[in-house]
Design a protein around this motif. Structure first.
Motif, PDB file in Angstrom:
ATOM      1  N   PHE A   1       0.852  -1.191   0.000  1.00  0.00           N
ATOM      2  CA  PHE A   1       0.000   0.000   0.000  1.00  0.00           C
ATOM      3  C   PHE A   1       0.884   1.236   0.000  1.00  0.00           C
ATOM      4  CE2 PHE A   1      -2.297   3.413   2.203  1.00  0.00           C
ATOM      5  CZ  PHE A   1      -3.390   3.524   1.356  1.00  0.00           C
ATOM      6  N   ILE A   2       0.623   2.144  -0.942  1.00  0.00           N
ATOM      7  CA  ILE A   2       1.370   3.393  -1.049  1.00  0.00           C
ATOM      8  C   ILE A   2       0.453   4.532  -0.617  1.00  0.00           C
ATOM      9  CG2 ILE A   2       2.726   4.896  -2.544  1.00  0.00           C
ATOM     10  CD1 ILE A   2       3.860   2.065  -2.267  1.00  0.00           C
ATOM     11  N   LYS A   3       0.827   5.228   0.452  1.00  0.00           N
ATOM     12  CA  LYS A   3      -0.003   6.315   0.968  1.00  0.00           C
ATOM     13  C   LYS A   3       0.260   7.603   0.200  1.00  0.00           C
ATOM     14  CE  LYS A   3      -1.375   8.467   5.332  1.00  0.00           C
ATOM     15  NZ  LYS A   3      -1.117   8.540   6.793  1.00  0.00           N
ATOM     16  N   THR A   4      -0.812   8.316  -0.173  1.00  0.00           N
ATOM     17  CA  THR A   4      -0.703   9.602  -0.862  1.00  0.00           C
ATOM     18  C   THR A   4      -1.666  10.591  -0.208  1.00  0.00           C
ATOM     19  OG1 THR A   4      -2.437   9.117  -2.483  1.00  0.00           O
ATOM     20  CG2 THR A   4      -0.195   8.402  -3.029  1.00  0.00           C
ATOM     21  N   THR A   5      -1.591  11.859  -0.632  1.00  0.00           N
ATOM     22  CA  THR A   5      -2.475  12.884  -0.070  1.00  0.00           C
ATOM     23  C   THR A   5      -3.931  12.647  -0.430  1.00  0.00           C
ATOM     24  OG1 THR A   5      -2.025  14.270  -2.004  1.00  0.00           O
ATOM     25  CG2 THR A   5      -0.680  14.650  -0.040  1.00  0.00           C
ATOM     26  N   SER A   6      -4.179  11.917  -1.503  1.00  0.00           N
ATOM     27  CA  SER A   6      -5.558  11.644  -1.925  1.00  0.00           C
ATOM     28  C   SER A   6      -6.097  10.345  -1.335  1.00  0.00           C
ATOM     29  CB  SER A   6      -5.633  11.577  -3.457  1.00  0.00           C
ATOM     30  OG  SER A   6      -4.836  10.520  -3.947  1.00  0.00           O
ATOM     31  N   GLY A   7      -5.323   9.688  -0.501  1.00  0.00           N
ATOM     32  CA  GLY A   7      -5.780   8.448   0.119  1.00  0.00           C
ATOM     33  C   GLY A   7      -4.813   7.301  -0.060  1.00  0.00           C
ATOM     34  N   GLY A   8      -4.262   7.151  -1.281  1.00  0.00           N
ATOM     35  CA  GLY A   8      -3.291   6.097  -1.517  1.00  0.00           C
ATOM     36  C   GLY A   8      -3.792   5.044  -2.496  1.00  0.00           C
ATOM     37  N   TYR A   9      -2.939   4.062  -2.783  1.00  0.00           N
ATOM     38  CA  TYR A   9      -3.316   2.988  -3.702  1.00  0.00           C
ATOM     39  C   TYR A   9      -2.569   1.709  -3.340  1.00  0.00           C
ATOM     40  CZ  TYR A   9       1.071   4.428  -5.946  1.00  0.00           C
ATOM     41  OH  TYR A   9       2.385   4.743  -6.188  1.00  0.00           O
ATOM     42  N   TYR A  10      -3.115   0.592  -3.814  1.00  0.00           N
ATOM     43  CA  TYR A  10      -2.501  -0.719  -3.612  1.00  0.00           C
ATOM     44  C   TYR A  10      -1.756  -1.131  -4.879  1.00  0.00           C
ATOM     45  CZ  TYR A  10      -5.306  -1.512   0.616  1.00  0.00           C
ATOM     46  OH  TYR A  10      -5.861  -1.436   1.863  1.00  0.00           O
ATOM     47  N   LEU A  11      -0.583  -1.712  -4.699  1.00  0.00           N
ATOM     48  CA  LEU A  11       0.140  -2.361  -5.788  1.00  0.00           C
ATOM     49  C   LEU A  11       0.101  -3.857  -5.510  1.00  0.00           C
ATOM     50  CD1 LEU A  11       3.307  -0.143  -6.405  1.00  0.00           C
ATOM     51  CD2 LEU A  11       1.290  -0.368  -7.860  1.00  0.00           C
ATOM     52  N   ILE A  12      -0.576  -4.595  -6.383  1.00  0.00           N
ATOM     53  CA  ILE A  12      -0.722  -6.039  -6.196  1.00  0.00           C
ATOM     54  C   ILE A  12      -0.050  -6.755  -7.361  1.00  0.00           C
ATOM     55  CG2 ILE A  12      -2.352  -7.952  -5.981  1.00  0.00           C
ATOM     56  CD1 ILE A  12      -4.318  -5.974  -4.748  1.00  0.00           C
ATOM     57  N   THR A  13       0.912  -7.604  -7.037  1.00  0.00           N
ATOM     58  CA  THR A  13       1.656  -8.341  -8.063  1.00  0.00           C
ATOM     59  C   THR A  13       1.142  -9.775  -8.134  1.00  0.00           C
ATOM     60  OG1 THR A  13       3.619  -6.998  -7.630  1.00  0.00           O
ATOM     61  CG2 THR A  13       3.941  -9.049  -8.850  1.00  0.00           C
ATOM     62  N   LEU A  14       0.724 -10.181  -9.337  1.00  0.00           N
ATOM     63  CA  LEU A  14       0.241 -11.538  -9.580  1.00  0.00           C
ATOM     64  C   LEU A  14       1.198 -12.244 -10.531  1.00  0.00           C
ATOM     65  CD1 LEU A  14      -3.522 -10.693 -10.278  1.00  0.00           C
ATOM     66  CD2 LEU A  14      -2.518 -11.367  -8.094  1.00  0.00           C
ATOM     67  N   SER A  15       1.269 -13.562 -10.441  1.00  0.00           N
ATOM     68  CA  SER A  15       2.105 -14.334 -11.372  1.00  0.00           C
ATOM     69  C   SER A  15       1.270 -15.442 -11.999  1.00  0.00           C
ATOM     70  CB  SER A  15       3.309 -14.930 -10.640  1.00  0.00           C
ATOM     71  OG  SER A  15       2.895 -15.859  -9.660  1.00  0.00           O
ATOM     72  N   GLU A  16       1.467 -15.610 -13.316  1.00  0.00           N
ATOM     73  CA  GLU A  16       0.787 -16.657 -14.074  1.00  0.00           C
ATOM     74  C   GLU A  16       1.835 -17.280 -14.986  1.00  0.00           C
ATOM     75  OE1 GLU A  16      -2.301 -19.115 -15.233  1.00  0.00           O
ATOM     76  OE2 GLU A  16      -2.339 -17.581 -13.673  1.00  0.00           O
ATOM     77  N   GLY A  17       2.418 -18.397 -14.539  1.00  0.00           N
ATOM     78  CA  GLY A  17       3.525 -18.990 -15.286  1.00  0.00           C
ATOM     79  C   GLY A  17       4.738 -18.083 -15.206  1.00  0.00           C
ATOM     80  N   GLN A  18       5.266 -17.676 -16.380  1.00  0.00           N
ATOM     81  CA  GLN A  18       6.417 -16.780 -16.434  1.00  0.00           C
ATOM     82  C   GLN A  18       5.999 -15.312 -16.493  1.00  0.00           C
ATOM     83  OE1 GLN A  18       9.585 -17.917 -16.166  1.00  0.00           O
ATOM     84  NE2 GLN A  18       8.641 -19.938 -15.880  1.00  0.00           N
ATOM     85  N   THR A  19       4.714 -15.074 -16.480  1.00  0.00           N
ATOM     86  CA  THR A  19       4.202 -13.705 -16.611  1.00  0.00           C
ATOM     87  C   THR A  19       3.867 -13.116 -15.246  1.00  0.00           C
ATOM     88  OG1 THR A  19       3.237 -14.265 -18.759  1.00  0.00           O
ATOM     89  CG2 THR A  19       2.432 -12.259 -17.686  1.00  0.00           C
ATOM     90  N   LYS A  20       4.285 -11.865 -15.053  1.00  0.00           N
ATOM     91  CA  LYS A  20       3.945 -11.138 -13.829  1.00  0.00           C
ATOM     92  C   LYS A  20       3.059  -9.955 -14.197  1.00  0.00           C
ATOM     93  CE  LYS A  20       7.908 -12.334 -10.932  1.00  0.00           C
ATOM     94  NZ  LYS A  20       7.104 -13.120  -9.978  1.00  0.00           N
ATOM     95  N   ILE A  21       2.025  -9.760 -13.409  1.00  0.00           N
ATOM     96  CA  ILE A  21       1.074  -8.674 -13.652  1.00  0.00           C
ATOM     97  C   ILE A  21       1.012  -7.802 -12.401  1.00  0.00           C
ATOM     98  CG2 ILE A  21      -1.304  -8.098 -14.257  1.00  0.00           C
ATOM     99  CD1 ILE A  21      -1.512 -11.016 -15.329  1.00  0.00           C
ATOM    100  N   VAL A  22       1.224  -6.500 -12.577  1.00  0.00           N
ATOM    101  CA  VAL A  22       1.161  -5.555 -11.458  1.00  0.00           C
ATOM    102  C   VAL A  22      -0.079  -4.687 -11.638  1.00  0.00           C
ATOM    103  CG1 VAL A  22       2.310  -3.697 -10.213  1.00  0.00           C
ATOM    104  CG2 VAL A  22       3.671  -5.529 -11.254  1.00  0.00           C
ATOM    105  N   LEU A  23      -0.988  -4.761 -10.659  1.00  0.00           N
ATOM    106  CA  LEU A  23      -2.223  -3.984 -10.692  1.00  0.00           C
ATOM    107  C   LEU A  23      -2.137  -2.841  -9.684  1.00  0.00           C
ATOM    108  CD1 LEU A  23      -4.817  -6.906 -10.745  1.00  0.00           C
ATOM    109  CD2 LEU A  23      -3.905  -5.653 -12.702  1.00  0.00           C
ATOM    110  N   GLN A  24      -2.538  -1.655 -10.127  1.00  0.00           N
ATOM    111  CA  GLN A  24      -2.584  -0.489  -9.247  1.00  0.00           C
ATOM    112  C   GLN A  24      -4.052  -0.176  -8.979  1.00  0.00           C
ATOM    113  OE1 GLN A  24      -0.905   3.080 -10.900  1.00  0.00           O
ATOM    114  NE2 GLN A  24      -0.849   4.160  -8.940  1.00  0.00           N
ATOM    115  N   ILE A  25      -4.474  -0.319  -7.716  1.00  0.00           N
ATOM    116  CA  ILE A  25      -5.883  -0.166  -7.346  1.00  0.00           C
ATOM    117  C   ILE A  25      -6.031   0.993  -6.370  1.00  0.00           C
ATOM    118  CG2 ILE A  25      -7.850  -1.299  -6.230  1.00  0.00           C
ATOM    119  CD1 ILE A  25      -6.667  -3.961  -7.205  1.00  0.00           C
ATOM    120  N   HIS A  26      -6.961   1.891  -6.659  1.00  0.00           N
ATOM    121  CA  HIS A  26      -7.169   3.069  -5.819  1.00  0.00           C
ATOM    122  C   HIS A  26      -7.577   2.651  -4.407  1.00  0.00           C
ATOM    123  CE1 HIS A  26      -8.565   7.009  -4.474  1.00  0.00           C
ATOM    124  NE2 HIS A  26      -7.913   7.515  -5.511  1.00  0.00           N
ATOM    125  N   GLY A  27      -6.979   3.303  -3.402  1.00  0.00           N
ATOM    126  CA  GLY A  27      -7.177   2.894  -2.015  1.00  0.00           C
ATOM    127  C   GLY A  27      -8.529   3.233  -1.421  1.00  0.00           C
TER     128      GLY A  27
END
Length: 229
Positions: free
Chosen positions: A191-217
């Motif tokens: 979780f990254i805190k910001t003045t507007s509330g912050g956001y989550y960085l969630i890293t997923l893996s599927e085989g050799q692929t990595k997916i990073v999702l940025q979700i508003h907090g």
């Protein structure tokens, strides 16, 4: 007959001598090992000497003394082992405040009600930068207001508006949103805190692929998606 009496007397003397000897041994052992219960007066004198304050109140609770120690403008609560005189715990109680010539809490509450009608608030007496003040927190629809008032004159010293932020979504909720967006094993959550509330960085893996999702907090919206092969 005389021999029997002598034997009984000798036996009694030996028993008495043994008891006296045991008492003497116990006394000497207690004296040199310090295994003697200190008197209440000695315990209190020792505490006042160590901490440099004055005991203003105490109570005996089980095998301990609960002591209130007054030192300068501060008060402490100590728990003392009554058998040994050792300090088992020490806690800061409060800072005593000179209440001479200050407005009452009731008076200040009326003033705050006039300044902020129909608002709930909490107010307490404290010190700030050496001055005695009342600090009040007023709840409003758009957040909270904190005001500081001079306790002797009632004058408002400062007023600060605290913006009310929307409650953050939980990590569990953020992971649920991520699972709806992409399939894969969760590798990391941050979780990254910001003045507007912050956001989550969630890293997923599927085989050799990595997916990073940025979700508003606060809203839970997907801000960005990064795919790493």
């Amino acid at each position: 007959m005389i021999c029997m009496l002598k034997n009984k007397m000798m036996h009694a003397i030996l028993i008495t001598s043994g008891v006296v000897l045991m008492i003497c041994i116990y006394y000497l052992w207690s004296h040199f090992t310090g295994d003697t219960k200190p008197t209440t007066a000695k315990v209190f004198a020792r505490i006042e000497s160590i901490y440099g304050g004055e005991i203003t109140d105490f109570a005996t609770v089980g095998h301990t003394y609960e002591i209130v120690l007054h030192k300068q403008n501060e008060q402490y609560n100590l728990t003392i082992n009554a058998a040994t005189g050792d300090v088992e715990s020490l806690a800061y109680l409060e800072k005593t405040i000179d209440k001479k010539n200050i407005k009452t809490k009731k008076h200040m509450s009326k003033k705050i009600k006039k300044l902020y009608p129909n608002s709930e608030f909490k107010v307490h007496l404290t010190e700030q930068a050496g001055a005695v003040v009342y600090r009040a927190t007023i709840s409003q629809d758009n957040g909270e207001v904190e005001i500081i008032l001079n306790a002797r004159t009632g004058e408002v010293i400062s007023e600060n508006q605290a913006v009310k932020h929307t409650a953050l979504i939980s990590t569990k909720e953020a992971l649920r949103i991520a699972a709806e967006q992409e399939a894969g094993k969760v590798e990391a959550t941050e979780f990254i805190k910001t003045t507007s509330g912050g956001y989550y960085l969630i890293t997923l893996s599927e085989g050799q692929t990595k997916i990073v999702l940025q979700i508003h907090g606060t809203s839970g919206e997907l801000i960005s998606k990064t795919i790493k092969e």
